[in-house]
Design a protein around this motif. Structure first.
Motif, PDB file in Angstrom:
ATOM      1  N   GLU A 176       0.954  -1.115  -0.015  1.00  0.00           N
ATOM      2  CA  GLU A 176       0.109  -0.085  -0.021  1.00  0.00           C
ATOM      3  C   GLU A 176       1.437   1.062  -0.157  1.00  0.00           C
ATOM      4  N   GLU A 177       0.681   1.724  -0.817  1.00  0.00           N
ATOM      5  CA  GLU A 177       1.641   3.524  -1.472  1.00  0.00           C
ATOM      6  C   GLU A 177       0.853   4.053  -0.842  1.00  0.00           C
ATOM      7  N   GLN A 178       1.038   4.843   0.762  1.00  0.00           N
ATOM      8  CA  GLN A 178       0.343   5.878   1.098  1.00  0.00           C
ATOM      9  C   GLN A 178       0.929   5.890   2.939  1.00  0.00           C
ATOM     10  N   ILE A 179       1.171   7.981   2.485  1.00  0.00           N
ATOM     11  CA  ILE A 179       2.218   7.920   3.447  1.00  0.00           C
ATOM     12  C   ILE A 179       1.367   8.415   4.948  1.00  0.00           C
ATOM     13  N   ARG A 180       2.113   7.963   5.850  1.00  0.00           N
ATOM     14  CA  ARG A 180       0.963   7.891   6.790  1.00  0.00           C
ATOM     15  C   ARG A 180       2.713   8.077   7.974  1.00  0.00           C
ATOM     16  N   THR A 181       2.186   8.702   9.625  1.00  0.00           N
ATOM     17  CA  THR A 181       2.777   8.534  10.471  1.00  0.00           C
ATOM     18  C   THR A 181       3.219   7.551  11.352  1.00  0.00           C
ATOM     19  N   VAL A 182       4.379   7.277  11.719  1.00  0.00           N
ATOM     20  CA  VAL A 182       4.469   6.242  12.257  1.00  0.00           C
ATOM     21  C   VAL A 182       5.714   5.977  13.463  1.00  0.00           C
ATOM     22  N   ARG A 183       5.900   6.152  15.004  1.00  0.00           N
ATOM     23  CA  ARG A 183       6.949   5.647  15.583  1.00  0.00           C
ATOM     24  C   ARG A 183       7.752   4.580  15.049  1.00  0.00           C
ATOM     25  N   ASP A 184       8.975   4.962  15.476  1.00  0.00           N
ATOM     26  CA  ASP A 184      10.573   4.077  15.277  1.00  0.00           C
ATOM     27  C   ASP A 184      10.790   3.469  15.927  1.00  0.00           C
ATOM     28  N   GLU A 185      11.446   2.909  15.859  1.00  0.00           N
ATOM     29  CA  GLU A 185      12.885   1.706  16.796  1.00  0.00           C
ATOM     30  C   GLU A 185      12.678   2.768  18.430  1.00  0.00           C
TER      31      GLU A 185
END
Length: 103
Positions: free
Chosen positions: A37-46
């Motif tokens: 899925e090519e979709q921009i979203r905000t996530v938290r990294d390690e």
């Protein structure tokens, strides 16, 4: 387990092995069935920092794809793994799968 018919695309994964004196080291490339899925979203990294992910890839749950691995999508774009999460709920009837977010 996630039904195979949902994973109609193929990605190439070079699993991150660690750093050496010469830079990051990666395993030999392997191909894996996926849903991309090519979709921009905000996530938290390690480290817990918010980063922007451009792509989410769904894989079989046993597919190794640790953070910092390189993934080449069907469009030919190679990106680094931000997060790799195993979604499993034995006995609940939900499809077990691995969710990977890419830069």
């Amino acid at each position: 387990m996630i039904p195979g018919w949902l994973l109609m695309q193929t990605v190439t994964i070079q699993a991150y092995l660690g750093d050496s004196a010469y830079g990051p080291q990666y395993a030999a490339p392997v191909t894996a069935r996926a849903r991309v899925e090519e979709q921009i979203r905000t996530v938290r990294d390690e480290r817990g920092e918010e980063v922007t992910a451009s792509t989410t890839v769904y894989l079989f749950p046993d597919q190794a794809c640790p953070p910092e691995s390189l993934v080449t999508t069907p469009s030919g774009r190679t990106a680094s793994v931000i997060t790799s999460a195993l979604h499993s709920a034995p006995g609940l009837g939900t499809p077990d799968h691995r969710e990977v977010t890419l830069t």
